[in-house]
Each structure stands twice: as structure tokens, then as C-alpha cells.
Design an enzyme around this catalytic site. Structure first.
Site, PDB file in Angstrom:
ATOM      1  N   LYS A  73      -1.317   2.540   9.921  1.00  0.00           N
ATOM      2  CA  LYS A  73      -0.261   3.431  10.050  1.00  0.00           C
ATOM      3  C   LYS A  73       0.027   4.502  11.279  1.00  0.00           C
ATOM      4  O   LYS A  73      -1.181   4.646  11.865  1.00  0.00           O
ATOM      5  CB  LYS A  73      -0.433   4.261   8.620  1.00  0.00           C
TER       6      LYS A  73
ATOM      7  N   ASP B 194       9.738   7.603  15.597  1.00  0.00           N
ATOM      8  CA  ASP B 194       9.242   7.090  17.079  1.00  0.00           C
ATOM      9  C   ASP B 194       8.023   6.139  16.700  1.00  0.00           C
ATOM     10  O   ASP B 194       7.249   5.511  17.566  1.00  0.00           O
ATOM     11  CB  ASP B 194       8.377   8.206  18.002  1.00  0.00           C
TER      12      ASP B 194
ATOM     13  N   ASP C 211      10.024   4.991  -2.858  1.00  0.00           N
ATOM     14  CA  ASP C 211       9.331   4.007  -1.685  1.00  0.00           C
ATOM     15  C   ASP C 211       7.867   4.656  -1.543  1.00  0.00           C
ATOM     16  O   ASP C 211       7.413   3.804  -0.814  1.00  0.00           O
ATOM     17  CB  ASP C 211      10.062   4.168  -0.385  1.00  0.00           C
ATOM     18  N   ASN C 212       7.433   5.768  -2.167  1.00  0.00           N
ATOM     19  CA  ASN C 212       6.279   6.179  -2.231  1.00  0.00           C
ATOM     20  C   ASN C 212       5.521   5.993  -3.563  1.00  0.00           C
ATOM     21  O   ASN C 212       4.469   6.591  -3.839  1.00  0.00           O
ATOM     22  CB  ASN C 212       6.047   7.545  -1.814  1.00  0.00           C
TER      23      ASN C 212
ATOM     24  N   ARG D 192      -5.229   2.283   6.248  1.00  0.00           N
ATOM     25  CA  ARG D 192      -5.160   2.193   4.970  1.00  0.00           C
ATOM     26  C   ARG D 192      -5.434   0.693   4.374  1.00  0.00           C
ATOM     27  O   ARG D 192      -5.044  -0.078   4.674  1.00  0.00           O
ATOM     28  CB  ARG D 192      -3.711   2.590   4.653  1.00  0.00           C
TER      29      ARG D 192
ATOM     30  N   GLY E  16       8.688   1.961   8.769  1.00  0.00           N
ATOM     31  CA  GLY E  16       9.201   2.443  10.250  1.00  0.00           C
ATOM     32  C   GLY E  16       7.798   2.666  11.267  1.00  0.00           C
ATOM     33  O   GLY E  16       8.007   2.819  12.461  1.00  0.00           O
ATOM     34  N   ARG E  17       6.584   2.674  10.521  1.00  0.00           N
ATOM     35  CA  ARG E  17       5.494   2.840  11.493  1.00  0.00           C
ATOM     36  C   ARG E  17       4.439   2.567  10.896  1.00  0.00           C
ATOM     37  O   ARG E  17       3.235   2.787  11.428  1.00  0.00           O
ATOM     38  CB  ARG E  17       5.314   4.439  11.578  1.00  0.00           C
TER      39      ARG E  17
ATOM     40  N   GLY F  25      12.119   0.708   4.800  1.00  0.00           N
ATOM     41  CA  GLY F  25      11.150  -0.401   5.404  1.00  0.00           C
ATOM     42  C   GLY F  25      10.072   0.363   6.199  1.00  0.00           C
ATOM     43  O   GLY F  25      10.106   1.711   6.619  1.00  0.00           O
TER      44      GLY F  25
HETATM   45  P1  AMP Z   1       7.361   8.858   4.392  1.00  0.00           P
HETATM   46  O1  AMP Z   1       8.177  10.196   3.931  1.00  0.00           O
HETATM   47  O2  AMP Z   1       6.460   8.877   5.436  1.00  0.00           O
HETATM   48  O3  AMP Z   1       7.155   7.884   3.293  1.00  0.00           O
HETATM   49  O4  AMP Z   1       8.486   7.975   5.317  1.00  0.00           O
HETATM   50  C1  AMP Z   1       9.838   7.661   4.922  1.00  0.00           C
HETATM   51  C2  AMP Z   1      10.182   6.519   5.624  1.00  0.00           C
HETATM   52  O5  AMP Z   1      10.453   7.062   7.127  1.00  0.00           O
HETATM   53  C3  AMP Z   1       9.508   5.291   5.737  1.00  0.00           C
HETATM   54  O6  AMP Z   1      10.302   4.371   5.644  1.00  0.00           O
HETATM   55  C4  AMP Z   1       8.646   5.501   6.957  1.00  0.00           C
HETATM   56  O7  AMP Z   1       8.186   4.146   7.353  1.00  0.00           O
HETATM   57  C5  AMP Z   1       9.677   6.148   7.943  1.00  0.00           C
HETATM   58  N1  AMP Z   1       9.074   6.919   8.724  1.00  0.00           N
HETATM   59  C6  AMP Z   1       8.321   7.975   8.644  1.00  0.00           C
HETATM   60  N2  AMP Z   1       8.055   8.731  10.008  1.00  0.00           N
HETATM   61  C7  AMP Z   1       8.246   7.938  10.890  1.00  0.00           C
HETATM   62  C8  AMP Z   1       8.249   7.869  12.244  1.00  0.00           C
HETATM   63  N3  AMP Z   1       7.741   8.705  13.086  1.00  0.00           N
HETATM   64  N4  AMP Z   1       8.718   6.610  12.776  1.00  0.00           N
HETATM   65  C9  AMP Z   1       9.667   5.795  12.071  1.00  0.00           C
HETATM   66  N5  AMP Z   1       9.707   5.589  10.766  1.00  0.00           N
HETATM   67  C10 AMP Z   1       9.058   7.039  10.223  1.00  0.00           C
HETATM   68 MG    MG Z   2       6.534   6.760   2.380  1.00  0.00          MG
END
Ligand code: AMP
Ligand code: MG
Length: 487
Positions: A113, A125, A252-253, A176, A92-93, A90
Site C-alpha cells: 500500500k 498521488d 469498497d472497504n 498488507r 489507486g495506491r 480501483g
Molecule cells: P480509501 O478511502 O483509502 O479506502 O480510498 C478510496 C479510494 O481512493 C481507493 O480506491 C484508493 O485506492 C484511492 N486512493 C486513496 N488515496 C489515494 C492516493 N493517495 N492516491 C491514489 N489513490 C488513492
Molecule cells: Mg479503501
């Protein structure tokens, strides 16, 4: 042209309710400063380009203000990360602020974002660092200018809010834009949690909002999956044709709309290397450049699995079987055009493969090769390009076959050939070292280099006098930058 306050919101995804997302307010970052804004992205919202100069612009996209009609929501999803199912992801940020409807009736998700904690932040965080925000901004707008389907980026706002990664850094926010933020992982979440009614509701929403033509088909959900396969094949073909490595092709990407989505440790190839792994954290090379094609297929199967409550397995299989042939047709079409060929012949695929094998062996700069090939008549270009290869006999044999192949298309008008080739072969490409130099300046508070790089890369096919340094060969250090998942 509109001012910021005149944007018209509709929030169709938010109206789906709390099963699909959670209301969360952005947590502002301190002392916001606008790093860069994209006039082309602003135009998608009918925003007056002058609006980015207002202090309210940076404040708004740093979470200090919100439109009355915005409905900020954190979306829930899951997904396969490096081949393993992660049930609890989900955003997270990132927050979906709402959907803006432009004068043409197009819907654009506004997604902030780095907006702070959400129920899905897990150990994170909720923040995004300045460097990764700039990287996503530059890539989004550059891929769009190259004609590669992608989400867009409106702006990056920097701050003094500290964040800690491998070192102390500062937080930024990226705005975005995308017609949809639906990911393969959204469907996986509702499938694996056995919420099949919610799965159906989400698929209905996707059909109504994003695949209206599939609604007319006898089997709308099956038609939608087929279209996702088609769009994904077309996008991946362009990645491979332009040497773009995504780096983190987790489900998820993956965008339901087949857009390039969630930029992390991506890279455009400098020297051609089919085995290139751009993500320093990808030890097994799962997401290497050449693996992107089978991985996209694998990811589509994961989406297909999640749709089994809605679509017969046989139909899903039929659509999945289309992926590779569609990919190959798109890829070959683009490579022919990059080589200046106007017609199709049976031997073209082998001709391309032989060229790539020679480039691989010689460490030939991928983007410069094609641009140079259009700079002068083919026979003359061959003499100059030859110097970059190590297997000279192999190159000469290839060049002879290429020239004979081109000659079979009949006489060429040289200026027409040049224009045609330059329209598909960029002079400027977003090399990692260029992004790195601009980021280092931005981290010192100088945003001039990011803005200039963005401006150059938003017209990648045009020769831009005075900007030649952006088109040069990368320095040796620039080819070996280590970019990790940390962001
Ligand atoms: P990503 O690799 O950026 O696609 O992130 C993978 C997952 O981790 C996604 O669900 C993001 O929302 C979450 N995520 C990445 N960085 C953070 C962060 N700094 N704080 C909280 N959630 C994060
Ligand atoms: Mg992602």
C-alpha cells in the site's frame, strides 16, 4: 523458517487477466527505513523473524526490489461511498504483489500500500503517508490479537519522499497480508458495467480460492453469499462488543471474507458513546458507532444486488434476513462473556442495554470497565466501578440485578472467573492518543515508541509489568483527537 528469497509464489488472481487488474510496477520511495515489523505476521509466511533486520527487507517493501515470481497488479473495483455509487475506483495506491503459499498450504496476498500511481489513481498521488501506514499496521495486528477477523500487516517502511496532504509529509509503504483482497466493490464494478461474464468468472474464482466448501452445495453462489453474510455478522458483532469504530464503511472497504479491511480514521471508544463518529470528515454521522450494524446490512444488500445475475433474488433476500439475528446472537454471546456470564438467560439483552445506557450517560471508559470487573470478585468490583457513573441509583439497581443474575449460575471459583474474564477483556486497547504519541515520535525519526506500542498491543489480554501506562485512562485531549480521511 524461510528467508525472504525462499517465499513460494502463486498468482491466481493475476492469472485472471487484464479484465480484473493491470500490471504496474511499484515506484520506490527514497531512503527506506524499517519502522516496525510484525513477527506474528512474518510467521504466517514462515519467514524467519531475523529477516526484518536485513537491509534488503526495507528495500523490498519500499519497492526497490521485487521477487522474480511476483506479479504486481493494481486491482479494479468500484463501490458505494457514503451511500453514493462511485463507478470508477480501483486500487489507486496499492499493488497486489502476488500470493505466497506457506508450509500449511495457506495462501496470503502480499499487498503493497502506497506503491505509487496506478491507472486508478484518479487525482491522487498513489502514496500513503507515514501516520496512516502506522495506524493501519497497529490496528491490523492489534485486532488480530484481540481475535477480531482482520487483514494483517507485515511491516511499515518510512522514507524521505515528500507527499502533500494538509501539510507536507513523507511517504511510507505498508505491506498488507490477507487471504484475499476481494471487496464487495469488485462485484459491484462488473455488475454495474454489465460485464456479467466477468462477474461470473470473478465469483468462480472466489469460490475456488476462498469458499471451497460452497462449491459442494447445490447452489454454490447462493451459498457463498450466505457465508459472506454470516462472516460479516460475526465480525461486526466483535466490533460492537469491543467498541471498534471503522469510520469508512464504504462497500469498497468491505472484505468478501468478512475481515476488517482498509483502516483509516478508525477508533476504539474511550468513553462509551453509541453515537460516536470517529471520522472527522463524516458530517452526517453515517458511519457512527451504532450505525455500523445497519450499514453492514446495507452494504451486504449492495453486494447482493451485484450478485443478482448469479443468484435468485429470493435466495439473496433469505440470506440477508439472517444478518440481524446472527449479529445479535454473536454480540450477545460476546457481551455475556465480557460480563463473566457462562449461561444464557432471556433478560441478558436488556441487562446489557441498561449497562450501556448508564455508561453513555456517565461517560464511562468502555474497555476499562470490563477489565476491572474481572480484576476482583463481582460485589467488590461493583463498589469501585460505581464511582464512574453519574446515575448512582440507576447503577445500583443494575448492579443488584447483575449480581443476582451471576449468582443464579451458582458458586464461582474466583481465580477461574478472573482468568475467564481476562481472556476476553483486554488490559490494553489501541486508543487513538496512544497511536498519536507513537506517530509523533516516528515522524521525528524515533521508531521505538511504535515498536513498543505494537509489542504491548499484540498481547492485549496479558498483564505486562512495566507497561501499565498503556492501560491508563486516556487524557482528556486524547479523547477529542480529530482524525480525518486524509491518508
Ligand atoms: P480509501 O478511502 O483509502 O479506502 O480510498 C478510496 C479510494 O481512493 C481507493 O480506491 C484508493 O485506492 C484511492 N486512493 C486513496 N488515496 C489515494 C492516493 N493517495 N492516491 C491514489 N489513490 C488513492
Ligand atoms: Mg479503501
Amino acid at each position: 523458517m524461510k528467508t525472504l528469497d525462499q517465499l513460494a509464489f502463486d498468482n491466481r488472481f493475476a492469472r485472471l487477466g487484464d479484465t480484473f487488474s493491470t500490471r504496474v510496477l511499484p515506484q520506490p520511495i527514497e531512503q527506506p527505513r524499517l519502522v516496525v515489523a510484525s513477527p506474528a505476521a512474518m510467521a504466517l509466511l514462515d519467514l524467519d523473524p531475523g529477516e526484518s533486520a536485513r537491509p534488503e527487507f526495507a528495500a523490498l517493501f519500499a519497492g526497490h526490489r521485487l521477487w522474480q515470481d511476483a506479479e504486481p497488479r493494481a486491482m479494479v473495483y468500484s463501490g458505494h461511498q457514503f451511500g453514493m455509487y462511485n463507478p470508477q475506483l480501483g486500487d489507486g495506491r496499492g499493488l497486489l504483489l502476488g500470493e505466497v503459499v506457506n508450509a500449511r498450504g495457506e495462501y496470503w496476498d502480499l499487498h503493497l500500500k502506497g506503491a505509487g500511481y496506478t491507472p486508478y489513481s484518479r487525482m491522487g498521488d498513489g502514496r500513503a503517508v507515514l501516520r496512516s501506514s502506522i495506524r493501519e499496521f497497529l490496528a491490523s495486528e492489534h485486532l488480530a490479537a484481540l481475535g477480531i477477523p482482520t487483514t494483517r500487516a507485515l511491516c511499515v517502511v518510512a522514507s524521505t519522499t515528500p507527499v502533500y496532504r494538509e501539510r507536507a509529509e513523507t511517504a511510507a509503504m505498508l505491506l498488507r497480508l490477507s487471504p484475499s483482497h476481494l471487496r464487495f466493490g469488485h462485484f459491484e464494478f462488473f455488475y454495474y458495467t454489465r460485464q456479467h461474464e466477468a462477474l461470473r468468472q470473478l465469483a468462480e474464482h472466489a469460490l475456488d480460492c476462498h469458499f471451497p466448501a460452497c462449491r459442494e452445495q447445490a447452489q454454490p453462489f447462493a451459498a457463498m453469499f450466505r457465508e459472506v453474510v454470516e462472516r460479516t455478522a460475526a465480525t461486526i458483532a466483535l466490533w460492537q462488543a469491543y467498541g471498534f469504530c471503522h469510520g469508512v464503511m464504504n462497500t469498497d472497504n468491505m472484505s468478501l471474507l468478512g475481515l476488517t479491511f482498509d483502516y483509516g480514521p478508525y477508533a476504539f471508544l474511550d468513553d462509551f458513546d453509541a453515537h460516536h463518529v470517529c471520522n472527522h470528515s463524516d458530517d452526517s454521522g453515517r458511519y457512527s458507532f451504532e450505525n455500523q450494524v445497519p450499514i453492514a446490512h446495507w452494504n451486504l444488500s449492495a453486494l447482493g444486488q451485484a450478485l443478482t445475475p448469479l443468484v435468485a433474488v429470493e435466495q439473496l433476500r433469505e440470506s440477508l434476513a439472517l444478518f440481524l439475528p446472527l449479529y445479535q446472537a454473536h454480540y450477545l454471546d460476546r457481551m455475556r462473556r465480557r460480563l463473566g456470564l457462562r449461561t444464557a438467560e432471556d433478560g441478558d439483552e436488556v441487562l446489557v442495554q441498561r449497562l450501556l445506557a448508564l455508561m453513555q450517560q456517565g461517560g464511562v471508559d468502555y474497555s476499562r470497565f470490563f477489565r476491572s470487573l474481572g480484576d476482583e470478585p463481582a460485589a467488590a468490583a461493583m463498589q469501585r466501578l460505581r464511582e464512574d457513573f453519574v446515575d448512582l441509583a440507576g447503577f445500583d439497581a443494575w448492579a443488584a440485578d447483575y449480581l443476582a443474575r451471576a449468582a443464579r449460575e451458582g458458586a464461582q471459583d474466583e481465580s477461574e472467573r478472573r482468568a475467564r474474564m481476562h481472556a476476553v477483556n483486554p488490559r490494553y486497547i489501541l486508543r487513538n492518543y496512544l497511536a498519536q504519541q507513537a506517530i509523533e515520535a516516528a515522524e521525528q525519526g524515533d521508531y521505538g515508541p511504535v515498536r513498543e506500542l505494537h509489542a504491548v498491543l499484540s498481547r492485549p489480554f496479558a498483564d505486562q509489568p512495566g507497561m501499565e501506562r498503556y492501560a491508563e485512562r486516556p487524557p482528556e485531549w486524547g479523547k477529542h483527537l480529530e482524525i480525518s480521511c486524509s491518508s
